[in-house]
Enzyme design. Structure first.
Site, PDB file in Angstrom:
ATOM      1  N   HIS A 138       0.832  -1.206   0.000  1.00  0.00           N
ATOM      2  CA  HIS A 138       0.000   0.000   0.000  1.00  0.00           C
ATOM      3  C   HIS A 138       0.864   1.252   0.000  1.00  0.00           C
ATOM      4  O   HIS A 138       1.340   1.680   1.048  1.00  0.00           O
ATOM      5  CB  HIS A 138      -0.902  -0.015   1.237  1.00  0.00           C
ATOM      6  CG  HIS A 138      -2.006   0.998   1.205  1.00  0.00           C
ATOM      7  ND1 HIS A 138      -3.250   0.746   1.747  1.00  0.00           N
ATOM      8  CD2 HIS A 138      -2.067   2.246   0.705  1.00  0.00           C
ATOM      9  CE1 HIS A 138      -4.023   1.802   1.580  1.00  0.00           C
ATOM     10  NE2 HIS A 138      -3.328   2.733   0.953  1.00  0.00           N
ATOM     11  N   LEU A 189       2.372   6.667  -5.122  1.00  0.00           N
ATOM     12  CA  LEU A 189       3.567   7.161  -5.808  1.00  0.00           C
ATOM     13  C   LEU A 189       3.288   8.444  -6.597  1.00  0.00           C
ATOM     14  O   LEU A 189       4.205   9.027  -7.160  1.00  0.00           O
ATOM     15  CB  LEU A 189       4.157   6.071  -6.709  1.00  0.00           C
ATOM     16  CG  LEU A 189       4.661   4.822  -5.955  1.00  0.00           C
ATOM     17  CD1 LEU A 189       5.266   3.821  -6.931  1.00  0.00           C
ATOM     18  CD2 LEU A 189       5.677   5.178  -4.873  1.00  0.00           C
ATOM     19  N   ARG A 190       2.033   8.854  -6.649  1.00  0.00           N
ATOM     20  CA  ARG A 190       1.629  10.176  -7.174  1.00  0.00           C
ATOM     21  C   ARG A 190       1.868  10.384  -8.670  1.00  0.00           C
ATOM     22  O   ARG A 190       1.536  11.436  -9.192  1.00  0.00           O
ATOM     23  CB  ARG A 190       2.333  11.304  -6.417  1.00  0.00           C
ATOM     24  CG  ARG A 190       2.158  11.250  -4.907  1.00  0.00           C
ATOM     25  CD  ARG A 190       0.720  11.354  -4.475  1.00  0.00           C
ATOM     26  NE  ARG A 190       0.590  11.481  -3.025  1.00  0.00           N
ATOM     27  CZ  ARG A 190      -0.488  11.086  -2.344  1.00  0.00           C
ATOM     28  NH1 ARG A 190      -1.516  10.530  -2.983  1.00  0.00           N
ATOM     29  NH2 ARG A 190      -0.559  11.241  -1.050  1.00  0.00           N
ATOM     30  N   HIS A 223     -10.479   0.469   1.617  1.00  0.00           N
ATOM     31  CA  HIS A 223     -10.189   1.434   2.690  1.00  0.00           C
ATOM     32  C   HIS A 223     -11.537   1.601   3.390  1.00  0.00           C
ATOM     33  O   HIS A 223     -12.432   2.230   2.847  1.00  0.00           O
ATOM     34  CB  HIS A 223      -9.708   2.738   2.037  1.00  0.00           C
ATOM     35  CG  HIS A 223      -9.740   3.960   2.902  1.00  0.00           C
ATOM     36  ND1 HIS A 223      -8.644   4.739   3.136  1.00  0.00           N
ATOM     37  CD2 HIS A 223     -10.755   4.579   3.561  1.00  0.00           C
ATOM     38  CE1 HIS A 223      -8.961   5.773   3.898  1.00  0.00           C
ATOM     39  NE2 HIS A 223     -10.246   5.704   4.177  1.00  0.00           N
ATOM     40  N   HIS A 237      -5.126  -1.055   5.828  1.00  0.00           N
ATOM     41  CA  HIS A 237      -4.797  -0.352   7.080  1.00  0.00           C
ATOM     42  C   HIS A 237      -5.866  -0.450   8.182  1.00  0.00           C
ATOM     43  O   HIS A 237      -6.479   0.546   8.547  1.00  0.00           O
ATOM     44  CB  HIS A 237      -4.471   1.115   6.815  1.00  0.00           C
ATOM     45  CG  HIS A 237      -5.350   1.819   5.808  1.00  0.00           C
ATOM     46  ND1 HIS A 237      -6.725   1.775   5.844  1.00  0.00           N
ATOM     47  CD2 HIS A 237      -5.028   2.571   4.722  1.00  0.00           C
ATOM     48  CE1 HIS A 237      -7.199   2.482   4.846  1.00  0.00           C
ATOM     49  NE2 HIS A 237      -6.205   2.965   4.154  1.00  0.00           N
ATOM     50  N   ASP A 260       1.313   2.586   3.660  1.00  0.00           N
ATOM     51  CA  ASP A 260       0.412   3.670   3.231  1.00  0.00           C
ATOM     52  C   ASP A 260       1.204   4.964   3.030  1.00  0.00           C
ATOM     53  O   ASP A 260       0.746   6.055   3.358  1.00  0.00           O
ATOM     54  CB  ASP A 260      -0.737   3.879   4.226  1.00  0.00           C
ATOM     55  CG  ASP A 260      -1.867   4.725   3.617  1.00  0.00           C
ATOM     56  OD1 ASP A 260      -1.807   5.024   2.410  1.00  0.00           O
ATOM     57  OD2 ASP A 260      -2.797   5.082   4.363  1.00  0.00           O
ATOM     58  N   GLY A 289      -2.437  12.020   5.284  1.00  0.00           N
ATOM     59  CA  GLY A 289      -1.393  11.109   4.838  1.00  0.00           C
ATOM     60  C   GLY A 289       0.000  11.510   5.267  1.00  0.00           C
ATOM     61  O   GLY A 289       0.308  12.686   5.441  1.00  0.00           O
TER      62      GLY A 289
END
Lengths: 327, 427
Positions: free
Chosen positions: B62, B65-66, B181, B234, B307, B326
């Site tokens: 998880h 990487l944008r 999620h 998570h 995450d 985040g």
């Protein structure tokens, strides 16, 4: 950030000790007299700069801080930012750093987001004074409420204080609960179940460490199931402003129903002690959380609160910029 | 090219191996395990792993990487560099890129960028629904063919149980795990931290634990009915851990992961309003942290996943309730696992390798990974469990700095990371 000598932030009542609170109130008492003079100005803070940084609309609090600064001869600058820093394209931290670079002695900040004064205090050399942050705290309001109560009841320890309304979202309630319990009052809160968390009592358990020893025996915070339970035999009844937008978020059905079931009417106030006083932080919604006949009665001290607000803020600015307690 | 990882202590739960053994790598694969007495094969480079643990490469199920779309926060190359430095040989990026990874072209692009960087394997997670809007299903079959290993709408969980049911029925055709999620946003809307004592005390709007519990229970019921594999991302609440435990006992096809910050921190950290303590799910209270630790101990929790969620400094330097959710985590995850789990005696080293490698490979069905058996891919994490070090945001390989563990001291870390037989990171 390391503050220059003797500058002190006022971020909330929660962080203060009982002695701190008494010290501010006593200092405020000393300043009260200035406000009754023909020439309402003393040179105490001459040469100091106070920036009133208001991200939320406010007439009363901003004016009160401005008058407090001016009566102490400080230079006061008002900055009203109608929206958050985001829409200006500047981060909160950058805004703070830019203001701090102009070397003010004190930044008074009001913001709709909880914690903004704490965030500013970390990066600014100026003393930061919280003039209301989101649902968190409004320390000067609690101090002026305490001053009003002390004036009329001559003490706070042992008093029964009812706080009624939207406790969940109220910074006034939070600051008052911390202050009153630290000074040994018994606080009872009530309001709609959606706006009064049933486990609110641990607010003072958390804060308990900084409470004065003698007040531990008497102070308490109770969540009452009905408004009447909170008001019964109270010495002080504090009514909170109800925000219309809570109706849109399904916290209660209508303002009309709120007024009927939770509003402070003469009938409900009769449950309190004969000499009970009524406080409201303003601005009032007449006929909703407080009936006009109550607001206009001699038991209502709403204008006293506003009056003492100036003295309290003079004391707070004085102490934040290096003044010492009780002088 | 041959490489011998010599003198190390090999831990491979898939082979019940926990002993001194040399690992021989040829052409990017593990070719054999050798005893010290076997010596060094001819023409072979040697990595001296004396005093070190040699484990199958760690796999982070998880991350964010944008890329594409938010390259100012992170790129696939910078994210993979952070992964390698943190000991992760493979990472699985969530699809909340811009545009959303809801089609094979983007999935392929992400894999190509990772191959170009050559620092870690990237196994993309495709979207469940187009644009993660929660309405129409994304082309899961095509994404799987392009290399996607699971599907998820991550931070925008499918709110509609009917759509989620169809997503599970459909994903099952392609043997794709569905990751959720778990957050019923009708309960958590506007929340910025865990709802409880601390949120009341700080005057911040809370996200109740039951928002996670309710969604987890919904997903488990749907998994039972559809037979699909649901992977709960998570887990952070007592209720969710208990729901997974019950479901596993019933034989329902459910797995779950935990983040290092959820087994390390509580909502008390939010005091001070530092936005690097803001994430979703939020840091919970003590009782939830204890339940998470219990889940790690008893096997309810299958994997540790970071995450990793980079955000640019400007975005985090805001009011607490306006800053994005985040934190970064690729470089601190293993250190936190050692500090909080291994050195506190909660888990042993074999279980650590299970949580970080064996189980993640099993959950996403990554063939030839999560093991160092001869024939498997030579993805290897080499660990010094006693190495004392300090994490510093300023030295991070990530493009972002939003990590609350700046200045934390750790004992234990990956000191070398090998991907496909190549050393991509070494202290």
């Amino acid at each position: 950030m390391e503050k220059p000598y003797r500058r002190r932030d006022l971020l909330g009542i929660r962080e203060l000790t009982e002695a701190d609170i008494r010290g501010i109130l006593d200092t405020a008492e000393n300043f009260r007299e200035i406000n009754t003079r023909e020439i309402k100005k003393v040179p105490t803070l001459r040469g100091k700069t106070v920036i009133n940084l208001f991200f939320e609309n406010s007439t009363r609090t901003r004016t009160s801080f401005e008058l407090a600064a001016k009566r102490l001869s400080a230079d006061a600058v008002n900055i009203s930012v109608s929206s958050s820093s985001v829409s200006k394209g500047e981060t909160l931290v950058d805004t703070a750093l830019n203001l701090d670079a102009m070397d003010p002695d004190c930044i008074v900040v009001r913001h709709g987001s909880a914690g903004v004064p704490h965030q500013l205090a970390k990066v600014s050399r100026a003393a930061v004074v919280n003039a209301g942050d989101g649902s968190n705290e409004h320390p000067t309001q609690a101090l002026l409420d305490a001053m009003t109560i002390r004036e009329h009841k001559k003490k706070i320890q042992g008093l029964e204080v009812a706080i009624v309304g939207d406790i969940l979202h109220s910074r006034v309630a939070r600051s008052n609960i911390h202050l009153l319990t630290k000074l040994g009052a018994k606080v009872r809160v009530a309001g709609p179940g959606t706006l009064v968390p049933r486990d609110f009592g641990y607010l003072i358990e958390e804060a308990g460490t900084s409470r004065g020893r003698e007040s531990v025996s008497t102070a308490s915070l109770t969540v009452c199931p009905h408004v009447e339970d909170a008001i019964r035999d109270a010495d002080v009844v504090m009514i909170l402003r109800i925000q219309r937008e809570r109706q849109d978020s399904a916290y209660f059905p209508t303002l009309r129903e709120y007024a009927v079931h939770y509003g402070l009417t003469n009938g409900r106030l009769d449950l309190a002690k004969k000499d009970a006083i009524v406080l409201h932080p303003g601005p009032m919604n007449r006929g909703i959380e407080i009936a006009s006949e109550v607001a206009d009665s001699s038991r209502s001290l709403i204008l006293d609160q506003v009056k003492y607000g100036v003295a309290v803020r003079m004391a707070v600015l004085y102490l934040a910029t290096g003044g010492s307690l009780g002088s | 090219m041959k490489l011998l990882i010599a003198n190390g202590h090999l831990i491979d739960p898939t082979a019940n191996e926990n002993t001194g053994m040399n690992v021989l790598i040829e052409d990017g694969k593990v070719s054999a395990w050798l005893k010290a007495a076997d010596g060094v094969p001819e023409g072979c480079e040697v990595f001296d792993a004396s005093g070190l643990l040699v484990a199958p490469g760690f796999i982070d199920l998880h991350v964010h990487l944008r890329e594409p779309g938010q390259e100012h926060k992170e790129t696939i190359a910078s994210g993979c560099a952070a992964a390698a430095a943190g000991g992760w040989t493979s990472v699985c990026p969530m699809p909340n890129t811009n545009p959303v990874n809801d089609n094979a072209a983007i999935t392929r692009y992400m894999i190509e960028q990772a191959e170009h960087a050559g620092l870690a394997n990237v196994f993309p997670i495709g979207a469940i629904t187009k644009s993660s809007d929660g309405a129409e299903l994304a082309e899961m079959g095509e994404m799987k063919a392009a290399g996607a290993v699971a599907v998820s709408d991550d931070g925008r969980p499918v709110p509609n149980a009917g759509i989620m049911r169809r997503a599970m029925q459909y994903a099952k055709d392609f043997d794709l795990p569905v990751i959720d999620h778990c957050e019923d946003k009708s309960l958590s809307a506007g929340g910025v931290m865990h709802e409880g004592k601390m949120s009341l005390l700080l005057g911040l709007k809370g996200m109740p634990a039951l928002a996670e519990d309710i969604d987890a229970v919904r997903d488990i019921i749907l998994a039972k009915e559809t037979g699909a594999h649901i992977h709960i991302a998570h887990v952070s609440t007592k209720g969710a851990v208990e729901a997974v435990r019950r479901a596993k006992n019933e034989g329902i096809n459910v797995t779950c992961e935990v983040t290092p910050h959820h087994f390390t921190l509580t909502d008390r950290s939010v005091e001070g309003y530092d936005t690097n303590y803001k994430m979703a799910p939020p840091l919970r209270s003590e009782e939830h942290l204890e339940a998470v630790i219990e889940g790690i101990k008893d096997g309810t929790i299958d994997a540790i996943a970071t995450d990793h969620a980079p955000h640019h400094h400007d975005e985090k330097a805001l009011e607490f309730d306006r800053a994005p959710m985040g934190i970064t985590g690729l470089e601190t995850g293993v250190g936190l696992a050692f500090n909080e789990l291994v050195h506190k005696g909660i888990i042993g080293l074999e279980r650590l390798v299970e949580l970080c490698s064996t189980n993640p490979a099993r959950i996403f069905k990554l063939a030839g990974r999560g093991t160092l058996a001869p024939g498997s891919v030579a993805d290897i994490t080499i660990i010094d469990p006693d190495h004392k070090w300090t994490y510093r945001n300023a030295e991070s390989r990530s493009k972002s700095r939003n990590c609350p563990f700046d200045g934390w001291e750790f004992t234990g870390r990956a000191v070398a990371t090998i991907v496909g037989g190549r050393i991509v990171f070494q202290m």
